[in-house]
Design a protein around this motif. Structure first.
Motif, PDB file in Angstrom:
ATOM      1  N   SER A 355      33.463  25.689   3.055  1.00  0.00           N
ATOM      2  CA  SER A 355      32.275  26.531   3.051  1.00  0.00           C
ATOM      3  C   SER A 355      32.206  27.289   1.736  1.00  0.00           C
ATOM      4  O   SER A 355      33.122  27.225   0.916  1.00  0.00           O
ATOM      5  CB  SER A 355      32.295  27.514   4.228  1.00  0.00           C
ATOM      6  OG  SER A 355      33.452  28.333   4.165  1.00  0.00           O
ATOM      7  N   CYS A 356      31.103  28.011   1.543  1.00  0.00           N
ATOM      8  CA  CYS A 356      30.873  28.789   0.323  1.00  0.00           C
ATOM      9  C   CYS A 356      31.084  30.265   0.637  1.00  0.00           C
ATOM     10  O   CYS A 356      30.596  30.761   1.658  1.00  0.00           O
ATOM     11  CB  CYS A 356      29.450  28.537  -0.174  1.00  0.00           C
ATOM     12  SG  CYS A 356      28.948  29.563  -1.569  1.00  0.00           S
ATOM     13  N   SER A 357      31.814  30.971  -0.223  1.00  0.00           N
ATOM     14  CA  SER A 357      32.087  32.396  -0.020  1.00  0.00           C
ATOM     15  C   SER A 357      31.879  33.156  -1.318  1.00  0.00           C
ATOM     16  O   SER A 357      31.809  32.557  -2.407  1.00  0.00           O
ATOM     17  CB  SER A 357      33.517  32.622   0.489  1.00  0.00           C
ATOM     18  OG  SER A 357      33.727  32.009   1.739  1.00  0.00           O
ATOM     19  N   VAL A 358      31.775  34.483  -1.209  1.00  0.00           N
ATOM     20  CA  VAL A 358      31.600  35.319  -2.387  1.00  0.00           C
ATOM     21  C   VAL A 358      32.519  36.528  -2.273  1.00  0.00           C
ATOM     22  O   VAL A 358      32.644  37.141  -1.209  1.00  0.00           O
ATOM     23  CB  VAL A 358      30.121  35.754  -2.559  1.00  0.00           C
ATOM     24  CG1 VAL A 358      29.613  36.481  -1.320  1.00  0.00           C
ATOM     25  CG2 VAL A 358      29.943  36.616  -3.795  1.00  0.00           C
ATOM     26  N   TYR A 359      33.206  36.821  -3.378  1.00  0.00           N
ATOM     27  CA  TYR A 359      34.154  37.938  -3.442  1.00  0.00           C
ATOM     28  C   TYR A 359      33.543  39.046  -4.283  1.00  0.00           C
ATOM     29  O   TYR A 359      33.075  38.811  -5.407  1.00  0.00           O
ATOM     30  CB  TYR A 359      35.467  37.468  -4.064  1.00  0.00           C
ATOM     31  CG  TYR A 359      36.487  38.559  -4.304  1.00  0.00           C
ATOM     32  CD1 TYR A 359      37.383  38.927  -3.312  1.00  0.00           C
ATOM     33  CD2 TYR A 359      36.555  39.206  -5.539  1.00  0.00           C
ATOM     34  CE1 TYR A 359      38.334  39.915  -3.531  1.00  0.00           C
ATOM     35  CE2 TYR A 359      37.500  40.196  -5.768  1.00  0.00           C
ATOM     36  CZ  TYR A 359      38.379  40.552  -4.764  1.00  0.00           C
ATOM     37  OH  TYR A 359      39.312  41.533  -4.996  1.00  0.00           O
ATOM     38  N   SER A 360      33.545  40.283  -3.768  1.00  0.00           N
ATOM     39  CA  SER A 360      33.005  41.439  -4.492  1.00  0.00           C
ATOM     40  C   SER A 360      34.109  42.094  -5.307  1.00  0.00           C
ATOM     41  O   SER A 360      35.153  42.473  -4.771  1.00  0.00           O
ATOM     42  CB  SER A 360      32.412  42.452  -3.513  1.00  0.00           C
ATOM     43  OG  SER A 360      32.062  43.647  -4.196  1.00  0.00           O
ATOM     44  N   MET A 361      33.869  42.245  -6.605  1.00  0.00           N
ATOM     45  CA  MET A 361      34.832  42.924  -7.466  1.00  0.00           C
ATOM     46  C   MET A 361      34.824  44.432  -7.213  1.00  0.00           C
ATOM     47  O   MET A 361      35.761  45.131  -7.606  1.00  0.00           O
ATOM     48  CB  MET A 361      34.507  42.648  -8.933  1.00  0.00           C
ATOM     49  CG  MET A 361      34.757  41.225  -9.383  1.00  0.00           C
ATOM     50  SD  MET A 361      36.521  40.858  -9.582  1.00  0.00           S
ATOM     51  CE  MET A 361      36.912  41.825 -11.054  1.00  0.00           C
ATOM     52  N   LYS A 362      33.791  44.950  -6.559  1.00  0.00           N
ATOM     53  CA  LYS A 362      33.697  46.392  -6.309  1.00  0.00           C
ATOM     54  C   LYS A 362      34.641  46.837  -5.192  1.00  0.00           C
ATOM     55  O   LYS A 362      35.355  47.825  -5.327  1.00  0.00           O
ATOM     56  CB  LYS A 362      32.256  46.767  -5.958  1.00  0.00           C
ATOM     57  CG  LYS A 362      31.282  46.634  -7.109  1.00  0.00           C
ATOM     58  CD  LYS A 362      29.886  47.057  -6.683  1.00  0.00           C
ATOM     59  CE  LYS A 362      28.899  46.938  -7.839  1.00  0.00           C
ATOM     60  NZ  LYS A 362      27.517  47.335  -7.440  1.00  0.00           N
ATOM     61  N   ASP A 363      34.623  46.106  -4.066  1.00  0.00           N
ATOM     62  CA  ASP A 363      35.404  46.556  -2.912  1.00  0.00           C
ATOM     63  C   ASP A 363      36.414  45.524  -2.414  1.00  0.00           C
ATOM     64  O   ASP A 363      37.125  45.768  -1.440  1.00  0.00           O
ATOM     65  CB  ASP A 363      34.480  46.960  -1.768  1.00  0.00           C
ATOM     66  CG  ASP A 363      33.502  45.856  -1.374  1.00  0.00           C
ATOM     67  OD1 ASP A 363      33.778  44.674  -1.672  1.00  0.00           O
ATOM     68  OD2 ASP A 363      32.457  46.178  -0.774  1.00  0.00           O
ATOM     69  N   GLY A 364      36.474  44.353  -3.053  1.00  0.00           N
ATOM     70  CA  GLY A 364      37.449  43.350  -2.654  1.00  0.00           C
ATOM     71  C   GLY A 364      37.122  42.618  -1.367  1.00  0.00           C
ATOM     72  O   GLY A 364      37.965  41.894  -0.843  1.00  0.00           O
ATOM     73  N   LYS A 365      35.903  42.772  -0.867  1.00  0.00           N
ATOM     74  CA  LYS A 365      35.523  42.121   0.384  1.00  0.00           C
ATOM     75  C   LYS A 365      34.963  40.725   0.134  1.00  0.00           C
ATOM     76  O   LYS A 365      34.349  40.461  -0.891  1.00  0.00           O
ATOM     77  CB  LYS A 365      34.493  42.973   1.135  1.00  0.00           C
ATOM     78  CG  LYS A 365      35.046  44.308   1.625  1.00  0.00           C
ATOM     79  CD  LYS A 365      33.990  45.081   2.402  1.00  0.00           C
ATOM     80  CE  LYS A 365      34.570  46.402   2.923  1.00  0.00           C
ATOM     81  NZ  LYS A 365      33.554  47.174   3.686  1.00  0.00           N
ATOM     82  N   VAL A 366      35.194  39.831   1.103  1.00  0.00           N
ATOM     83  CA  VAL A 366      34.687  38.468   1.042  1.00  0.00           C
ATOM     84  C   VAL A 366      33.564  38.316   2.068  1.00  0.00           C
ATOM     85  O   VAL A 366      33.717  38.719   3.220  1.00  0.00           O
ATOM     86  CB  VAL A 366      35.800  37.447   1.328  1.00  0.00           C
ATOM     87  CG1 VAL A 366      35.240  36.024   1.369  1.00  0.00           C
ATOM     88  CG2 VAL A 366      36.892  37.543   0.267  1.00  0.00           C
ATOM     89  N   SER A 367      32.426  37.754   1.640  1.00  0.00           N
ATOM     90  CA  SER A 367      31.300  37.517   2.532  1.00  0.00           C
ATOM     91  C   SER A 367      30.835  36.078   2.380  1.00  0.00           C
ATOM     92  O   SER A 367      31.316  35.341   1.520  1.00  0.00           O
ATOM     93  CB  SER A 367      30.150  38.490   2.236  1.00  0.00           C
ATOM     94  OG  SER A 367      29.731  38.370   0.885  1.00  0.00           O
TER      95      SER A 367
END
Length: 392
Positions: A355-367
């Motif tokens: 699947s495709c995911s995205v990691y936020s450099m601001k809070d370290g969360k994956v969505s």
């Protein structure tokens, strides 16, 4: 009575097709329009350019999603691809392979990997016996070469990491050439994992986070490119930091706004192997952590990057990476898009889909930007899901 066929969409006059196209203001809609037939593709090329388009996710069955989220559509120009190379897709040819831009339909040919002319760094001499044996296909019972990474550097230079006889070489050629020039796989050159073209030079990253820079020269007789110099420019301690769990890592080289970045992805897992076979299980909720470092070539070291910028997004995949500028209206910046369970990663236990995911450099969360989209994890002899980067 013979049944008569009605008119097809391609019979619509180009001027009328152009009027229809003029009412489409989203790049993904223009892509769908151009995918109908060659006539409509020609009409699309005649229209004024739109703002920079967003990247797309391409699945092995030629299904395409425009990011950050859209309905799926089938893109016939992608059918049959085997890999990706920047803005190009790779297809198998009769003698080697060819690259095609699925949006413009532009095509360039590349020689077969077996047509390889070996050279030592800094030495303009050529091993003619080796050339003859390679071109005749005399493999002496050994495996044929495979491509681990392909980079379209410029209209005059294509570079690749090639696996041959359990060793990796850096190979270069000019599009349309009949053979590759490769750097000798001496023991002094370690295991390369990624390759990038940055400010006129090739850069290769090793499994131990050592960075090499390569100068490219032109052959006097053939005008073919070859690696004339290879220097180690960064040899600092590995970026990988051990953890209480088994940690697997992947590293990606990405050029971003004049800087050369390495993206470190750590995946927490448990060993789930059997005798003679290494298998791993991901630990739910902890399987992906990212850090970004910039290559400080002046000081020969990696410098940690904490933020990418609100208008910058990195799209990473071992075989295809790119930095993309975005506006806040299109998608949030300062993040990293990646593919779960890439088939190149490792041998995963009990993992059947990607699947495709995205990691936020601001809070370290994956969505998940496409929460309902998943696909069967490919094998080494089947196409991989990849990014598409359309151009205006």
């Amino acid at each position: 009575m013979e049944e008569t066929k009605g008119p097809s969409w391609s019979d619509i006059p180009l001027d009328l097709a152009g009027r229809i196209l003029g009412r489409l203001h989203a790049h993904v809609d223009r892509v769908r329009f151009a995918a109908v037939c060659p006539q409509w593709r020609a009409a699309a090329r005649q229209r004024p350019p739109l703002p920079p388009p967003m990247p797309m996710l391409l699945l092995p069955d030629a299904t395409v999603y425009s990011l950050p989220g859209s309905e799926a559509f089938h893109f016939p120009g992608c059918a049959g691809y085997t890999d990706a190379c920047g803005n190009w897709l790779v297809f198998n040819g009769d003698d080697g392979c060819f690259l095609r831009d699925p949006f413009s339909n532009a095509t360039v040919t590349l020689p077969a990997l077996s047509r390889d002319r070996i050279r030592y760094v800094g030495d303009e001499s050529v091993d003619e016996a080796y050339i003859e044996s390679m071109e005749m296909g005399e493999w002496l019972g050994r495996e044929e070469p495979t491509c681990c990474k392909l980079v379209f550097c410029s209209p005059h230079l294509v570079a690749a990491i090639v696996m041959l006889w359990r060793a990796k070489r850096i190979a270069v050629c000019q599009p349309g050439a009949t053979s590759w020039w490769s750097v000798s796989a001496d023991n002094q050159y370690p295991d390369f994992v990624d390759l990038a073209f940055h400010q006129g030079k090739l850069y290769a990253l090793t499994r131990m986070d050592t960075l090499f820079a390569m100068d490219i020269s032109m052959d006097h007789s053939t005008s073919d490119p070859w690696v004339s110099q290879m220097l180690q420019v960064i040899n600092s301690p590995p970026l990988f930091i051990p953890s209480p769990y088994i940690s697997l890592k992947m590293t990606y080289l990405v050029e971003a706004r004049g800087a050369l970045l390495v993206v470190l992805r750590r995946m927490q897992c448990r060993y789930a192997g059997v005798t003679g076979l290494a298998l791993f299980e991901l630990i739910a909720g902890e399987q992906n952590e990212f850090e970004v470092f910039e290559a400080n070539l002046g000081q020969s070291q990696w410098t940690k990057v904490t933020l990418l910028g609100d208008d910058q997004v990195l799209f990473v995949r071992r075989r295809c990476c790119k930095s993309v500028c975005v506006s806040r209206d299109e998608m949030p910046g300062n993040c990293i898009f990646f593919l779960e369970n890439e088939s190149e990663d490792h041998r995963w236990s009990k993992v059947t889909s990607s699947s495709c995911s995205v990691y936020s450099m601001k809070d370290g969360k994956v969505s998940t930007p496409l929460p309902t989209v998943s696909w069967k994890r490919g094998l080494r002899d089947t196409p991989f899901a990849t990014w598409l980067f359309p151009q205006n």
